[in-house]
Write an enzyme that holds these catalytic residues in place. Structure first.
Site, PDB file in Angstrom:
ATOM      1  N   GLU A  32       0.805  -1.219   0.000  1.00  0.00           N
ATOM      2  CA  GLU A  32       0.000   0.000   0.000  1.00  0.00           C
ATOM      3  C   GLU A  32       0.846   1.281   0.000  1.00  0.00           C
ATOM      4  OE1 GLU A  32      -2.938  -0.375   3.131  1.00  0.00           O
ATOM      5  OE2 GLU A  32      -4.108  -1.793   1.933  1.00  0.00           O
ATOM      6  N   GLU A  56     -10.757  -5.108   8.941  1.00  0.00           N
ATOM      7  CA  GLU A  56      -9.598  -4.218   8.994  1.00  0.00           C
ATOM      8  C   GLU A  56      -8.592  -4.565   7.901  1.00  0.00           C
ATOM      9  OE1 GLU A  56      -6.946  -1.268   9.992  1.00  0.00           O
ATOM     10  OE2 GLU A  56      -9.019  -1.480  10.645  1.00  0.00           O
ATOM     11  N   GLY A  65      -7.647 -18.245  -4.957  1.00  0.00           N
ATOM     12  CA  GLY A  65      -8.940 -18.405  -4.305  1.00  0.00           C
ATOM     13  C   GLY A  65      -8.931 -18.291  -2.795  1.00  0.00           C
ATOM     14  N   GLY A 110      -8.291 -15.597  -0.868  1.00  0.00           N
ATOM     15  CA  GLY A 110      -8.995 -14.391  -0.425  1.00  0.00           C
ATOM     16  C   GLY A 110     -10.494 -14.608  -0.414  1.00  0.00           C
ATOM     17  N   TYR A 159     -14.212  -7.174  -4.871  1.00  0.00           N
ATOM     18  CA  TYR A 159     -15.386  -6.781  -4.089  1.00  0.00           C
ATOM     19  C   TYR A 159     -16.608  -6.559  -4.983  1.00  0.00           C
ATOM     20  CZ  TYR A 159     -12.015  -6.200  -0.307  1.00  0.00           C
ATOM     21  OH  TYR A 159     -11.043  -6.418   0.633  1.00  0.00           O
TER      22      TYR A 159
END
Length: 179
Positions: A51, A107, A119, A121, A155
């Site tokens: 990130e 979180e 797969g 995740g 998502y």
């Protein structure tokens, strides 16, 4: 790292869940235990680097462990193990919304780079949805960086509502102590 053969009950399941995935070596999903904390912190640092915030992780190992397994635990996690080590986790806590009631707050959902796209995740995310239902919460919420296109696509497969217009705000420990 904890005993990888230890069977721990998952809420609403019978013991250790075996997850058959091709080419991954029989990964398993279980509730995190205190002995997992050092590996979870390694994965948290890996996430911070991904990130683009390599120096942002300031929690100490003792603080992290106490927050999950001390006298007043505030987080819970599920881990995925493969080939004798933890390769991913999903850490959550309970959030209260005055509009919606109790919600599961995801979180972090982290899969180490070598195991992404297999797969894992999805298995963790599906387990979080199950946990949300079992606990009777009004939903599940999380954040995703606007540039993380792979996560957004993931998502979107769940038809998640990804909201625009909200800005994150925070005060650091130092800022709070200055008052």
């Amino acid at each position: 790292m904890g005993n990888t053969n230890q069977e721990l009950p998952l809420q609403g399941t019978e013991g250790l869940q075996k997850l058959p995935l091709q080419g991954v070596g029989g990964p398993s999903l279980r509730v995190a235990v205190k002995e997992d904390c050092p590996r979870l912190l390694e994965l948290i640092i890996e996430l911070a680097i991904f990130e683009k915030e390599p120096d942002a992780v300031t929690v100490t190992p003792a603080e992290f462990e106490d927050a999950g397994f001390g006298a007043k635990p505030v987080w819970k996690a599920f881990v995925i193990e493969a080939e004798g080590q933890i390769v991913g986790f999903a850490l959550y806590y309970i959030r209260y919304s005055t509009w919606k009631g109790q919600r599961l707050y995801l979180e972090d959902l982290v899969i180490t780079e070598a195991y992404r796209g297999k797969g894992l995740g999805k298995l963790l995310f599906d387990r979080l949805i199950q946990e949300t239902c079992e606990l009777g919460f009004s939903g599940m919420v999380w954040q995703v960086l606007d540039w993380n296109e792979l996560a957004i696509k993931f998502y979107n497969k769940y038809e998640a509502n990804i909201e625009a217009g909200w800005l994150n705000a925070a005060l650091s420990k130092e800022q709070v102590n200055n008052f």
